[in-house]
Design a protein around this motif. Structure first.
Motif, PDB file in Angstrom:
ATOM      1  N   ASN A  81      -0.255   8.381  -7.884  1.00 49.82           N
ATOM      2  CA  ASN A  81       0.944   8.941  -8.859  1.00 49.82           C
ATOM      3  C   ASN A  81       1.187   7.199  -9.280  1.00 49.82           C
ATOM      4  OD1 ASN A  81       0.088  11.673  -8.371  1.00 49.82           O
ATOM      5  ND2 ASN A  81       2.729  11.851  -9.370  1.00 49.82           N
ATOM      6  N   VAL A  82       0.952   6.016  -8.079  1.00 47.72           N
ATOM      7  CA  VAL A  82       1.187   4.888  -8.655  1.00 47.72           C
ATOM      8  C   VAL A  82       0.820   4.070  -8.624  1.00 47.72           C
ATOM      9  CG1 VAL A  82       2.963   3.015  -7.467  1.00 47.72           C
ATOM     10  CG2 VAL A  82       3.046   5.348  -6.197  1.00 47.72           C
ATOM     11  N   ILE A  83       0.756   3.486 -10.182  1.00 50.23           N
ATOM     12  CA  ILE A  83       0.335   1.949 -10.377  1.00 50.23           C
ATOM     13  C   ILE A  83       0.857   0.410 -10.053  1.00 50.23           C
ATOM     14  CG2 ILE A  83      -0.770   0.527 -12.183  1.00 50.23           C
ATOM     15  CD1 ILE A  83      -1.021   2.979 -14.044  1.00 50.23           C
ATOM     16  N   ARG A  84       0.811  -0.108  -9.204  1.00 50.47           N
ATOM     17  CA  ARG A  84       0.746  -1.064  -9.076  1.00 50.47           C
ATOM     18  C   ARG A  84       0.240  -2.490  -9.772  1.00 50.47           C
ATOM     19  NH1 ARG A  84      -0.674  -2.727  -2.489  1.00 50.47           N
ATOM     20  NH2 ARG A  84      -2.779  -0.898  -3.206  1.00 50.47           N
ATOM     21  N   LEU A  85       1.059  -3.512 -10.176  1.00 53.67           N
ATOM     22  CA  LEU A  85       1.046  -4.506 -10.957  1.00 53.67           C
ATOM     23  C   LEU A  85       1.219  -5.605  -9.434  1.00 53.67           C
ATOM     24  CD1 LEU A  85       3.127  -3.914 -14.540  1.00 53.67           C
ATOM     25  CD2 LEU A  85       0.589  -3.170 -13.287  1.00 53.67           C
ATOM     26  N   LEU A  86       0.262  -6.278  -9.838  1.00 53.00           N
ATOM     27  CA  LEU A  86       0.549  -7.669  -8.511  1.00 53.00           C
ATOM     28  C   LEU A  86      -0.515  -9.076  -9.477  1.00 53.00           C
ATOM     29  CD1 LEU A  86      -1.483  -5.569  -5.665  1.00 53.00           C
ATOM     30  CD2 LEU A  86       1.171  -6.240  -6.161  1.00 53.00           C
ATOM     31  N   PRO A  87      -0.184  -8.986 -10.563  1.00 54.14           N
ATOM     32  CA  PRO A  87      -0.746 -10.923 -11.231  1.00 54.14           C
ATOM     33  C   PRO A  87      -0.309 -11.686 -10.508  1.00 54.14           C
ATOM     34  CG  PRO A  87       1.168  -9.628 -12.199  1.00 54.14           C
ATOM     35  CD  PRO A  87       0.885  -9.230 -11.240  1.00 54.14           C
ATOM     36  N   PRO A  88      -1.513 -12.828 -10.886  1.00 56.25           N
ATOM     37  CA  PRO A  88      -0.954 -13.800 -10.701  1.00 56.25           C
ATOM     38  C   PRO A  88       0.513 -14.356 -11.086  1.00 56.25           C
ATOM     39  CG  PRO A  88      -3.373 -13.675 -11.795  1.00 56.25           C
ATOM     40  CD  PRO A  88      -2.633 -12.531 -12.149  1.00 56.25           C
ATOM     41  N   LEU A  89       1.531 -15.690  -9.743  1.00 51.31           N
ATOM     42  CA  LEU A  89       2.312 -15.991 -11.250  1.00 51.31           C
ATOM     43  C   LEU A  89       2.427 -16.794 -11.707  1.00 51.31           C
ATOM     44  CD1 LEU A  89       3.124 -16.860  -6.888  1.00 51.31           C
ATOM     45  CD2 LEU A  89       3.308 -15.081  -8.041  1.00 51.31           C
ATOM     46  N   CYS A  90       1.185 -16.735 -12.718  1.00 52.42           N
ATOM     47  CA  CYS A  90       1.189 -17.540 -13.768  1.00 52.42           C
ATOM     48  C   CYS A  90       1.533 -16.589 -15.133  1.00 52.42           C
ATOM     49  CB  CYS A  90      -0.226 -18.425 -13.827  1.00 52.42           C
ATOM     50  SG  CYS A  90      -1.652 -18.136 -13.709  1.00 52.42           S
ATOM     51  N   LEU A  91       1.407 -15.428 -15.145  1.00 46.93           N
ATOM     52  CA  LEU A  91       1.396 -15.072 -15.688  1.00 46.93           C
ATOM     53  C   LEU A  91       2.477 -14.966 -16.885  1.00 46.93           C
ATOM     54  CD1 LEU A  91       0.563 -12.328 -17.310  1.00 46.93           C
ATOM     55  CD2 LEU A  91       2.438 -11.007 -15.841  1.00 46.93           C
ATOM     56  N   VAL A 117       1.078  -1.543   0.130  1.00 51.34           N
ATOM     57  CA  VAL A 117       0.048  -0.074  -0.257  1.00 51.34           C
ATOM     58  C   VAL A 117       1.208   1.388   0.286  1.00 51.34           C
ATOM     59  CG1 VAL A 117      -1.752   1.584   1.276  1.00 51.34           C
ATOM     60  CG2 VAL A 117      -1.572  -1.164   0.972  1.00 51.34           C
ATOM     61  N   GLY A 118       2.211   0.998   0.703  1.00 55.83           N
ATOM     62  CA  GLY A 118       3.036   2.025   0.725  1.00 55.83           C
ATOM     63  C   GLY A 118       3.775   2.552  -0.753  1.00 55.83           C
ATOM     64  N   GLY A 119       3.889   2.096  -1.712  1.00 55.18           N
ATOM     65  CA  GLY A 119       3.915   2.177  -3.202  1.00 55.18           C
ATOM     66  C   GLY A 119       5.238   1.295  -3.530  1.00 55.18           C
ATOM     67  N   ILE A 120       4.890   0.368  -3.067  1.00 56.81           N
ATOM     68  CA  ILE A 120       5.793  -1.051  -3.999  1.00 56.81           C
ATOM     69  C   ILE A 120       7.362  -0.406  -3.135  1.00 56.81           C
ATOM     70  CG2 ILE A 120       6.797  -2.682  -5.219  1.00 56.81           C
ATOM     71  CD1 ILE A 120       4.497  -2.188  -4.614  1.00 56.81           C
ATOM     72  N   GLN A 121       7.623   0.108  -1.862  1.00 55.60           N
ATOM     73  CA  GLN A 121       9.548   0.074  -1.299  1.00 55.60           C
ATOM     74  C   GLN A 121       9.849  -0.288  -0.910  1.00 55.60           C
ATOM     75  OE1 GLN A 121       9.346   3.470  -1.523  1.00 55.60           O
ATOM     76  NE2 GLN A 121       7.535   3.914  -1.767  1.00 55.60           N
ATOM     77  N   VAL A 122      10.851  -0.864  -1.440  1.00 56.32           N
ATOM     78  CA  VAL A 122      11.758  -2.110  -1.157  1.00 56.32           C
ATOM     79  C   VAL A 122      12.570  -1.887   0.715  1.00 56.32           C
ATOM     80  CG1 VAL A 122      13.239  -3.936  -1.716  1.00 56.32           C
ATOM     81  CG2 VAL A 122      11.680  -3.281  -3.179  1.00 56.32           C
ATOM     82  N   PRO A 123      12.759  -2.446   1.683  1.00 58.54           N
ATOM     83  CA  PRO A 123      13.494  -2.748   2.417  1.00 58.54           C
ATOM     84  C   PRO A 123      15.224  -2.713   2.311  1.00 58.54           C
ATOM     85  CG  PRO A 123      11.708  -3.922   3.089  1.00 58.54           C
ATOM     86  CD  PRO A 123      11.713  -3.519   2.031  1.00 58.54           C
ATOM     87  N   ASP A 124      16.081  -2.593   1.788  1.00 59.88           N
ATOM     88  CA  ASP A 124      17.724  -2.657   2.040  1.00 59.88           C
ATOM     89  C   ASP A 124      17.752  -3.783   2.427  1.00 59.88           C
ATOM     90  OD1 ASP A 124      17.511  -0.728  -0.219  1.00 59.88           O
ATOM     91  OD2 ASP A 124      18.496   1.743   1.629  1.00 59.88           O
ATOM     92  N   LYS A 125      18.512  -4.500   1.468  1.00 58.80           N
ATOM     93  CA  LYS A 125      19.447  -6.021   2.424  1.00 58.80           C
ATOM     94  C   LYS A 125      19.634  -5.559   3.355  1.00 58.80           C
ATOM     95  CE  LYS A 125      18.997  -8.136  -2.150  1.00 58.80           C
ATOM     96  NZ  LYS A 125      20.130  -8.627  -2.983  1.00 58.80           N
ATOM     97  N   GLY A 184      -3.299  -2.077  -9.985  1.00 62.90           N
ATOM     98  CA  GLY A 184      -3.097  -1.684  -8.527  1.00 62.90           C
ATOM     99  C   GLY A 184      -3.090  -0.014  -8.362  1.00 62.90           C
ATOM    100  N   VAL A 185      -3.286   0.403  -7.402  1.00 63.93           N
ATOM    101  CA  VAL A 185      -3.122   1.959  -7.401  1.00 63.93           C
ATOM    102  C   VAL A 185      -2.094   1.455  -6.095  1.00 63.93           C
ATOM    103  CG1 VAL A 185      -5.458   2.127  -6.205  1.00 63.93           C
ATOM    104  CG2 VAL A 185      -3.912   4.141  -7.638  1.00 63.93           C
ATOM    105  N   SER A 186      -1.856   3.561  -5.625  1.00 62.07           N
ATOM    106  CA  SER A 186      -1.075   3.325  -5.185  1.00 62.07           C
ATOM    107  C   SER A 186      -0.618   5.052  -4.279  1.00 62.07           C
ATOM    108  CB  SER A 186      -0.010   2.625  -4.140  1.00 62.07           C
ATOM    109  OG  SER A 186       0.405   3.421  -2.522  1.00 62.07           O
ATOM    110  N   GLY A 187      -1.936   5.796  -3.664  1.00 64.15           N
ATOM    111  CA  GLY A 187      -1.563   7.513  -3.423  1.00 64.15           C
ATOM    112  C   GLY A 187      -2.447   7.822  -4.883  1.00 64.15           C
TER     113      GLY A 187
END
Length: 374
Positions: free
Chosen positions: A347-357, A180-188, A342-345
């Protein structure tokens, strides 16, 4: 009686699905790159899933958790082997918010503390404790605002160390990838430091993999890119491909105490049959590897599109942040190009398709997006 008006609805009535496509009541076909909000993991109406659920409901859909249900142990065994946590314990429940509620309760029972660290833009659910650790004051009712939570900037190692060094933090809860936060990835490196500092201060580390888990990132859990092991992992969404189900994976250092946790519907026979079928298909069709490969292809191709400020994510959990608000783009994708996203806020479009795409399905989306972004 009318429905309580909670969601703004698109004027589309979806009545059928197959793989990565859905159809509305008027017979229009749509490419589904939203997966019902990351819930559809193996694709709509997969034959093995349909057969497993149909066979189970014809035998027994539900009985209480006061008796043995061997499907629960079968699911636990298969899940443990596939995700690499076969020494953990499994508690089956109904929703992601409920999973996070129970994870936070377990942490507090374990060390007796009450303070929690969460992060900016976090979303963990809408129930009592889950909404309190969600960084959105608009959905936190006064009754849920109890002062338990400190929100820190994501990936700010120094702020995290300073807060945890006080020695009074019950738990840190963090998403494998913020959805929901816009696909923010934590640093390793941040995740590794977080694991170490939690250990040093007796703080329970909870990984919310509700949206980012179950193969979506190209690994079973997104935190596995950082090579850490949390104390508790919460999962839902893709676990049963649309059947309401969730789970808490619990480290061996936690000892069960009768009466502390409980559920009526959690781990019911029908839900377990659905979840076992999901694992069968994920393994048989190599869907985790597919998510990694197709996702990498999409991310690389999307970099060439005009107007996209940044592409974030990994696997089939992708955020496209645009320079301008995306309301019109998303509307054109849905109603002109027949693509669910999908959407977040704003300005962000989210892609969350089935894993069989498939690669062909990904290229189909790119072609349709080109017709919207010229």
């Amino acid at each position: 009686m009318k429905l309580f008006d909670v969601y703004p609805l698109f004027d589309v009535n979806i009545v059928k699905g197959k793989g990565c496509h859905v159809w509305d009541a008027n017979g229009n076909e749509y490419l589904d790159l939203y997966g019902g909000h990351a819930v559809i993991s193996i694709g709509h109406a997969h034959p093995h899933y349909v057969e497993a659920v149909s066979n189970q409901v014809a035998k027994l859909g539900f009985y209480s958790n006061s008796v043995i249900n061997t499907l629960q142990q079968d699911l636990a065994d298969r899940l443990g082997k596939m995700c690499g946590y076969d020494d953990y314990q499994l508690f089956l429940i109904n929703s992601g918010a409920e999973a996070n509620e129970n994870a936070l309760k377990l942490a507090s029972f374990h060390n007796g503390r009450t303070k929690v660290i969460s992060f900016a833009k976090a979303f963990h659910g809408r129930t009592s404790l889950a909404v309190e650790v969600t960084n959105n004051p608009k959905i936190i009712a006064p009754i849920n605002n109890n002062g338990h939570v400190t929100y820190l900037p994501l990936n700010d190692t120094e702020a995290m160390k300073a807060e945890l060094s006080k020695g009074d933090v019950c738990a840190v809860i963090i998403e494998g990838i913020q959805g929901v936060g816009g696909i923010q990835v934590p640093d390793k490196d941040f995740m590794k430091s977080l694991r170490q500092v939690c250990d040093e201060n007796g703080t329970v580390l909870i990984l919310d993999e509700i949206q980012s888990g179950y193969g979506r990132s190209g690994k079973f859990f997104a935190h596995q890119y950082s090579d850490i092991k949390p104390d508790i992992i919460t999962v839902a969404k893709g676990i049963a491909n649309g059947f309401p189900m969730a789970a808490v994976l619990i480290s061996p250092k936690f000892t069960p105490v009768y009466g502390q946790l409980g559920t009526t519907f959690g781990g019911n026979h029908l839900g377990c049959a659905a979840a076992i079928a999901v694992l069968d298909v994920m393994k048989e069709e190599n869907l985790i590897d597919n998510a990694a490969k197709v996702g990498a292809h999409l991310i690389e191709e999307l970099k060439s599109f005009k107007g996209i400020k940044e592409i974030r994510g990994v696997g089939l959990m992708i955020g496209m942040e645009f320079e301008e608000p995306i309301k019109e783009i998303r509307s054109k994708l849905l109603f002109e190009q027949k693509v669910f996203t999908g959407v977040s806020g704003t300005n962000v479009i989210r892609l969350l398709p089935p894993l069989c795409l498939s690669m062909a399905g990904a290229d189909d989306f790119l072609d349709r997006l080109h017709k919207v972004i010229k």
